[in-house]
Each structure stands twice: as C-alpha cells, then as structure tokens.
Enzyme design. Structure first.
Site, short mmCIF file in Angstrom:
data_model
loop_
_atom_site.label_atom_id
_atom_site.label_comp_id
_atom_site.label_asym_id
_atom_site.label_seq_id
_atom_site.Cartn_x
_atom_site.Cartn_y
_atom_site.Cartn_z
N ARG A 149 0.81 -1.22 0.00
CA ARG A 149 0.00 0.00 0.00
C ARG A 149 0.85 1.27 0.00
NH1 ARG A 149 -4.79 -0.61 4.34
NH2 ARG A 149 -5.23 1.45 3.48
N TYR A 177 -9.72 8.73 -9.25
CA TYR A 177 -10.68 9.77 -8.85
C TYR A 177 -10.30 10.33 -7.48
CZ TYR A 177 -12.82 5.97 -6.08
OH TYR A 177 -13.05 4.93 -5.21
N PRO A 178 -10.55 11.62 -7.27
CA PRO A 178 -10.35 12.21 -5.94
C PRO A 178 -11.64 12.13 -5.13
CG PRO A 178 -10.78 13.94 -7.53
CD PRO A 178 -10.84 12.64 -8.29
N HIS A 231 -15.91 -0.81 5.37
CA HIS A 231 -15.56 -0.34 4.02
C HIS A 231 -14.41 -1.18 3.45
CE1 HIS A 231 -15.75 2.59 0.83
NE2 HIS A 231 -14.47 2.92 0.97
N SER A 265 -19.58 5.46 2.74
CA SER A 265 -19.68 6.19 1.48
C SER A 265 -21.06 6.79 1.29
CB SER A 265 -19.36 5.27 0.30
OG SER A 265 -18.00 4.91 0.31
#
Length: 279
Positions: free
Chosen positions: A161, A176-177, A203, A254
């Site tokens: 990561r 995407y931001p 998540h 989200s």
C-alpha cells in the site's frame, strides 16, 4: 464536537502526482513533420526514463505510467510515484522542458502521498488510554503507538500500500479524488474515532472482496489539494471499476459521508505507443 473525535494515526510512503493533460493537436500538426518527429522522439525517451528511474535501490526509486484516457475531455493521464517531493518536482520539470509540452495543456493536477490509515490501532490505544486514566497523546500513548506502527508497517500488505508496484497484468487504470463530508448532521470529522474505525473496517471488507481482480492505491491529499484523498485502481477488466465503486457506495461510510470528484479511466501504454498515436 465530541472530545473523542481525534484523528487516526497515519503512515506515509511515496509521494504521488497525477497529471491530466490535453493535446493541442492543431498546434502539433502545424509543426513541420521532421521537427514533430524529433519532438515526439524526445518525449518518448524522457517518458521511458521516468517509467523506471535508474537508482541504486530500484524499484525503490518509484515509477511512472502513461495512461491514454477514454471517455474524458482530456487525452492522457501521467501517474508518478516518487520517494520525495523534490523528485516529483524534478519529474515535472523534466516534462515541462520537452518541446512537445508546448502542445500540452494541464486540465488537472493532483498531488498526494500514499497513506495507511491506522483507524483500528488509534481507536484501540485511545480506549487503553482512557482505561488507565491517561489521554491520547501522552507519553505512554506515544510509546505504544510507535510500537504498533512499527508492527503494522512491516507487513507485506502495508508495503504494497505504501510502495505500490505497477501490476503488468492490470493495464486498465481508474483515478478519482474524494473527500469526506463536513455537512451539518453528516460531519465525518465530528464522529468519534471508535465510530470512524467501525465504518472504515466495514468499508475495507468490501474492498478486500476484489483482491486479485483490482489493485487499489489510496493517497492522502489533506494539505496538498482541495480533495482529501485520491484513489487509483488497476485491473485487467475495466468493468471491475464499476462493480467495486458501486459496491462501496452502498457501504454506510460512502453512502453518508463520501463526496467524489471526476473519474478518469484509461489503459496504460508504453511511451512509444502513446507518442506514435500523435504522429
């Protein structure tokens, strides 16, 4: 604000720069053919050198990718990962010196750094601090946090990561931001750390279902960009982006707290393949 709404610990790795660019094809066509070919050859050589920088400890030097875009008003996305901001700046300067750059226009540039958010660790240590009558940030908390950070970041998962490799078998790229909401009654930053830890765990469970099909790189941009995070996804099948993002939007974190910017999707190509398309 809840007194327990303190930030989670984070660990950072490589800096990242996403350049979303358009090509002024009319301006490029106006250049005499020989000069145009020279400019494209120069750009190809520079992009190839950036793709895998020479360094004593390579691939610790990072990497760059060329991603021609589909379904966007821009033409191409250049993605760069480097150990320091100075090295990212050098990357940008080397590109801006290209004669081809005269026919390029930046539509969007996103600066960030790979990030590992330790929500569960911070929440656990906060509970322990409260139980002993201490406080988050005191000396005992800091000692325990340093030990846990070292433990967490030595895993293979943390290394992937923080210092992601470019997956050759996953040429499709989606970037995407995003940010977390700070609206009344929907303020992510007013939630307790315990609650944010619970939401982020759920998540992450969704994302782990796509292991082997999608490689995800999360970069933090707080203090670097108006958006707070960047998400870069790699896959062998672009439909996996749609499936993953759809699943994640139904997660509570989200559905209630996420705001998304524009999505950029394309298929990575060699520098020569991309510049050949501009001839």
């Amino acid at each position: 604000m809840d007194a327990t709404a303190h930030p989670p610990a984070t660990v950072e790795g490589w800096y990242a720069l996403h350049q979303i660019l358009s090509v002024d094809r009319a301006r490029l066509r106006a250049v005499p053919p020989a000069e145009r070919a020279s400019r494209l050859a120069e750009a190809t050589a520079t992009l190839e050198s950036l793709a895998a920088p020479a360094a004593p400890a390579a691939p610790a030097a990072g990497w760059s990718a060329v991603v021609p875009l589909v379904g966007s008003t821009a033409d191409v996305m250049l993605v760069h990962f480097r150990p320091t901001l100075e090295e990212l700046r050098a990357v940008r300067e080397s590109l801006e010196r290209l004669r081809l750059w005269e026919a390029m226009r930046a539509e969007y540039v996103f600066l960030s750094v790979t990030e590992l958010g330790l929500y569960h660790v911070t929440a656990e240590l906060a509970r322990e601090a409260a139980a002993r009558g201490g406080a988050v940030g005191d000396a005992e908390y800091q000692r325990a946090l340093a030990a846990r950070v070292e433990q967490e970041t030595t895993s293979a998962l943390a290394t992937r990561r923080l210092y992601p490799t470019r997956p050759a078998e996953m040429p499709w790229v989606c970037f995407y931001p995003m940010s977390k909401r700070r609206a009344v009654d929907q303020n992510w930053y007013a939630l307790s750390l315990e609650e944010r830890s619970r939401l982020m765990y759920a998540h992450g469970t969704t994302g782990r279902r796509y292991a082997g099909r999608v490689q995800q790189v999360i970069t933090g941009a707080i203090g670097f960009d108006a958006w707070e995070w960047g998400v870069t996804l790699f896959s062998g099948d672009p439909l996996e982006f749609k499936r993953l993002v759809t699943d994640m939007r139904f997660d509570e974190v989200s559905a209630r707290y996420a705001e998304f910017g524009e999505f950029y999707v394309g298929k990575a190509a060699s520098p020569g393949t991309w510049t050949d398309g501009l001839r």
